[in-house]
Each structure stands twice: as C-alpha cells, then as structure tokens.
Design a protein around this motif. Structure first.
Motif, PDB file in Angstrom:
ATOM      1  N   ALA A 204      -0.665  -5.354  -1.773  1.00  8.49           N
ATOM      2  CA  ALA A 204      -1.045  -6.763  -1.689  1.00  8.49           C
ATOM      3  C   ALA A 204      -0.012  -7.605  -2.426  1.00  8.49           C
ATOM      4  O   ALA A 204       0.464  -7.215  -3.493  1.00  8.49           O
ATOM      5  N   SER A 205       0.307  -8.747  -1.837  1.00 14.37           N
ATOM      6  CA  SER A 205       1.277  -9.643  -2.472  1.00 14.37           C
ATOM      7  C   SER A 205       0.910 -11.088  -2.159  1.00 14.37           C
ATOM      8  O   SER A 205       0.097 -11.358  -1.273  1.00 14.37           O
ATOM      9  N   GLY A 206       1.531 -12.000  -2.903  1.00 12.85           N
ATOM     10  CA  GLY A 206       1.276 -13.411  -2.667  1.00 12.85           C
ATOM     11  C   GLY A 206       0.599 -14.058  -3.852  1.00 12.85           C
ATOM     12  O   GLY A 206       0.799 -13.673  -4.991  1.00 12.85           O
ATOM     13  N   SER A 207      -0.234 -15.050  -3.554  1.00 13.59           N
ATOM     14  CA  SER A 207      -0.890 -15.842  -4.592  1.00 13.59           C
ATOM     15  C   SER A 207      -2.126 -15.113  -5.122  1.00 13.59           C
ATOM     16  O   SER A 207      -3.258 -15.437  -4.775  1.00 13.59           O
ATOM     17  N   ILE A 208      -1.894 -14.123  -5.957  1.00 14.22           N
ATOM     18  CA  ILE A 208      -2.978 -13.265  -6.444  1.00 14.22           C
ATOM     19  C   ILE A 208      -3.207 -13.498  -7.922  1.00 14.22           C
ATOM     20  O   ILE A 208      -2.287 -13.342  -8.731  1.00 14.22           O
ATOM     21  N   PHE A 209      -4.460 -13.829  -8.278  1.00 14.88           N
ATOM     22  CA  PHE A 209      -4.843 -13.896  -9.684  1.00 14.88           C
ATOM     23  C   PHE A 209      -5.491 -12.590 -10.107  1.00 14.88           C
ATOM     24  O   PHE A 209      -5.183 -12.031 -11.143  1.00 14.88           O
ATOM     25  N   SER A 210      -6.410 -12.119  -9.271  1.00 10.70           N
ATOM     26  CA  SER A 210      -7.028 -10.826  -9.549  1.00 10.70           C
ATOM     27  C   SER A 210      -7.557 -10.233  -8.242  1.00 10.70           C
ATOM     28  O   SER A 210      -7.748 -10.937  -7.263  1.00 10.70           O
ATOM     29  N   ILE A 211      -7.745  -8.928  -8.271  1.00 10.44           N
ATOM     30  CA  ILE A 211      -8.287  -8.211  -7.118  1.00 10.44           C
ATOM     31  C   ILE A 211      -9.502  -7.422  -7.571  1.00 10.44           C
ATOM     32  O   ILE A 211      -9.437  -6.687  -8.550  1.00 10.44           O
TER      33      ILE A 211
ATOM     34  N   PRO B 198      -9.212  15.825  14.491  1.00  9.68           N
ATOM     35  CA  PRO B 198      -8.972  14.900  15.613  1.00  9.68           C
ATOM     36  C   PRO B 198      -9.886  13.682  15.570  1.00  9.68           C
ATOM     37  O   PRO B 198      -9.468  12.580  15.962  1.00  9.68           O
ATOM     38  N   GLU B 199     -11.092  13.846  15.062  1.00 10.90           N
ATOM     39  CA  GLU B 199     -12.012  12.710  14.989  1.00 10.90           C
ATOM     40  C   GLU B 199     -11.631  11.690  13.927  1.00 10.90           C
ATOM     41  O   GLU B 199     -12.250  10.624  13.839  1.00 10.90           O
ATOM     42  N   ASP B 200     -10.626  11.984  13.134  1.00  5.32           N
ATOM     43  CA  ASP B 200     -10.093  11.003  12.181  1.00  5.32           C
ATOM     44  C   ASP B 200      -9.108  10.043  12.851  1.00  5.32           C
ATOM     45  O   ASP B 200      -8.664   9.076  12.227  1.00  5.32           O
ATOM     46  N   THR B 201      -8.777  10.309  14.104  1.00  4.57           N
ATOM     47  CA  THR B 201      -7.849   9.441  14.824  1.00  4.57           C
ATOM     48  C   THR B 201      -8.412   8.034  14.947  1.00  4.57           C
ATOM     49  O   THR B 201      -9.536   7.839  15.415  1.00  4.57           O
ATOM     50  N   ALA B 202      -7.644   7.055  14.494  1.00  3.01           N
ATOM     51  CA  ALA B 202      -8.090   5.665  14.492  1.00  3.01           C
ATOM     52  C   ALA B 202      -6.962   4.782  13.964  1.00  3.01           C
ATOM     53  O   ALA B 202      -5.956   5.286  13.461  1.00  3.01           O
ATOM     54  N   VAL B 203      -7.179   3.479  14.074  1.00  4.48           N
ATOM     55  CA  VAL B 203      -6.340   2.531  13.351  1.00  4.48           C
ATOM     56  C   VAL B 203      -7.002   2.318  11.993  1.00  4.48           C
ATOM     57  O   VAL B 203      -8.194   2.010  11.915  1.00  4.48           O
ATOM     58  N   TYR B 204      -6.220   2.496  10.947  1.00  2.48           N
ATOM     59  CA  TYR B 204      -6.728   2.361   9.586  1.00  2.48           C
ATOM     60  C   TYR B 204      -6.287   1.007   9.022  1.00  2.48           C
ATOM     61  O   TYR B 204      -5.104   0.648   9.081  1.00  2.48           O
ATOM     62  N   TYR B 205      -7.248   0.294   8.460  1.00  4.27           N
ATOM     63  CA  TYR B 205      -7.008  -1.020   7.888  1.00  4.27           C
ATOM     64  C   TYR B 205      -7.345  -1.011   6.405  1.00  4.27           C
ATOM     65  O   TYR B 205      -8.358  -0.418   6.002  1.00  4.27           O
ATOM     66  N   CYS B 206      -6.526  -1.678   5.598  1.00  2.00           N
ATOM     67  CA  CYS B 206      -6.919  -1.872   4.216  1.00  2.00           C
ATOM     68  C   CYS B 206      -7.490  -3.268   4.052  1.00  2.00           C
ATOM     69  O   CYS B 206      -7.176  -4.190   4.811  1.00  2.00           O
ATOM     70  N   GLU B 207      -8.336  -3.405   3.067  1.00  2.00           N
ATOM     71  CA  GLU B 207      -9.015  -4.664   2.785  1.00  2.00           C
ATOM     72  C   GLU B 207      -9.056  -4.859   1.280  1.00  2.00           C
ATOM     73  O   GLU B 207      -9.209  -3.895   0.533  1.00  2.00           O
ATOM     74  N   ALA B 208      -8.885  -6.096   0.857  1.00  3.22           N
ATOM     75  CA  ALA B 208      -8.941  -6.402  -0.567  1.00  3.22           C
ATOM     76  C   ALA B 208      -9.708  -7.693  -0.796  1.00  3.22           C
ATOM     77  O   ALA B 208      -9.542  -8.662  -0.034  1.00  3.22           O
ATOM     78  N   SER B 209     -10.501  -7.690  -1.830  1.00  3.77           N
ATOM     79  CA  SER B 209     -11.198  -8.906  -2.265  1.00  3.77           C
ATOM     80  C   SER B 209     -10.348  -9.548  -3.349  1.00  3.77           C
ATOM     81  O   SER B 209     -10.227  -8.999  -4.445  1.00  3.77           O
ATOM     82  N   VAL B 210      -9.781 -10.695  -3.041  1.00  2.54           N
ATOM     83  CA  VAL B 210      -8.748 -11.289  -3.878  1.00  2.54           C
ATOM     84  C   VAL B 210      -9.162 -12.676  -4.372  1.00  2.54           C
ATOM     85  O   VAL B 210      -9.663 -13.495  -3.592  1.00  2.54           O
ATOM     86  N   GLN B 211      -8.930 -12.902  -5.663  1.00  6.50           N
ATOM     87  CA  GLN B 211      -9.057 -14.249  -6.209  1.00  6.50           C
ATOM     88  C   GLN B 211      -7.662 -14.855  -6.232  1.00  6.50           C
ATOM     89  O   GLN B 211      -6.752 -14.309  -6.873  1.00  6.50           O
ATOM     90  N   GLU B 212      -7.481 -15.967  -5.542  1.00  4.72           N
ATOM     91  CA  GLU B 212      -6.153 -16.563  -5.445  1.00  4.72           C
ATOM     92  C   GLU B 212      -5.775 -17.254  -6.746  1.00  4.72           C
ATOM     93  O   GLU B 212      -6.622 -17.798  -7.466  1.00  4.72           O
ATOM     94  N   ARG B 213      -4.471 -17.222  -7.006  1.00  2.00           N
ATOM     95  CA  ARG B 213      -3.956 -17.831  -8.227  1.00  2.00           C
ATOM     96  C   ARG B 213      -4.139 -19.342  -8.210  1.00  2.00           C
ATOM     97  O   ARG B 213      -4.457 -19.953  -9.230  1.00  2.00           O
ATOM     98  N   VAL B 214      -3.927 -19.950  -7.072  1.00  2.00           N
ATOM     99  CA  VAL B 214      -4.068 -21.400  -6.936  1.00  2.00           C
ATOM    100  C   VAL B 214      -5.458 -21.704  -6.396  1.00  2.00           C
ATOM    101  O   VAL B 214      -5.819 -21.293  -5.299  1.00  2.00           O
ATOM    102  N   GLY B 215      -6.239 -22.413  -7.185  1.00  2.00           N
ATOM    103  CA  GLY B 215      -7.573 -22.791  -6.734  1.00  2.00           C
ATOM    104  C   GLY B 215      -8.667 -21.845  -7.170  1.00  2.00           C
ATOM    105  O   GLY B 215      -9.827 -22.242  -7.272  1.00  2.00           O
ATOM    106  N   GLY B 216      -8.316 -20.590  -7.408  1.00  2.00           N
ATOM    107  CA  GLY B 216      -9.302 -19.629  -7.893  1.00  2.00           C
ATOM    108  C   GLY B 216     -10.316 -19.168  -6.872  1.00  2.00           C
ATOM    109  O   GLY B 216     -11.318 -18.526  -7.219  1.00  2.00           O
ATOM    110  N   ASN B 217     -10.083 -19.456  -5.592  1.00  2.00           N
ATOM    111  CA  ASN B 217     -11.042 -19.028  -4.565  1.00  2.00           C
ATOM    112  C   ASN B 217     -10.931 -17.538  -4.294  1.00  2.00           C
ATOM    113  O   ASN B 217      -9.845 -16.973  -4.329  1.00  2.00           O
TER     114      ASN B 217
END
Length: 121
Positions: A24-31, A87-106
């Motif tokens: 993860a990169s960008g405007s990150i305050f915390s994850i 074989p049943e593990d075949t899939a598209v794998y996505y990562c997800e993160a819950s991020v508090q942005e540095r600017v605004g704190g959202n």
C-alpha cells in the motif's frame, strides 16, 4: 489517494507454493486490517485471510493449515504464503486494506487490481 499493488501470482502445479505480496502506498496515516480475497470464475468474491493491525489472523476454512498471512507494518505490505495448492484455489486474488488517509483522516477500504493464481492438476 491510496494505491494497493499486488504481485506474485502465476501458474503452479497442484501441491506447489506461491507467495503473494501487496504493498500500500499514497496518503496513508494508518492501516487497520489488511487481507486477501479471491474470486473464481462464476463465483462470488470470498475471504481468504485477514490480518488485523494487532492480534490473530482469520482464515477461511478451505485454506487453514495451507495458507499463512503476514504483514510488515513498516512497509505497509501484506503477504500470503500459499502451500499445498489445489486446483480449486485457482482464482483472481485481491488484497484489501482499511486505510485512514493522512489528509482529512477519513477511513476507506481500498482494493488492489488482482493477481491471477492458476493451479494445474
């Protein structure tokens, strides 16, 4: 803005291993939590594993004992070590993160673009 970039997917034979990474990169305050989901053709996206900022990870029953999630908070990176692949593990794998942005704190949930994992029998 926050970006998640995954790497490490590919083609592997049944019984093999792969290691996925997501930075993860960008405007990150915390994850807070970082996790991995997957979506096979014709199926809904499902949780594979999730790692809170502190505490124990949670795994889908189908991957317990075979997959291990870990994270490097200093690098804002989450990993998924996948062993004894099926074989049943075949899939598209996505990562997800819950991020508090540095600017605004959202807080927001951010997703990577996905990486294909194909396990041949």
């Amino acid at each position: 803005q926050v970006q998640l970039v995954e790497s490490g997917g590919g083609l592997v034979q049944a019984g093999g291993s792969l290691r996925l990474s997501c930075a993860a990169s960008g405007s990150i305050f915390s994850i807070a939590a970082m996790g991995w989901y997957r979506q096979a053709p014709g199926k809904q996206r499902e949780l594979v594993a999730v790692m809170p900022n502190s505490g124990r990870p949670t795994y889908a029953d189908s991957v317990k004992g075979r997959f291990t999630i870990s994270r490097d908070n200093a690098k804002n990176t989450v990993y998924l070590q996948m062993n004894s692949l099926k074989p049943e593990d075949t899939a598209v794998y996505y990562c997800e993160a819950s991020v508090q942005e540095r600017v605004g704190g959202n807080w927001g949930a951010y997703w990577g673009q996905g990486t294909q994992v194909t396990v041949s029998s």
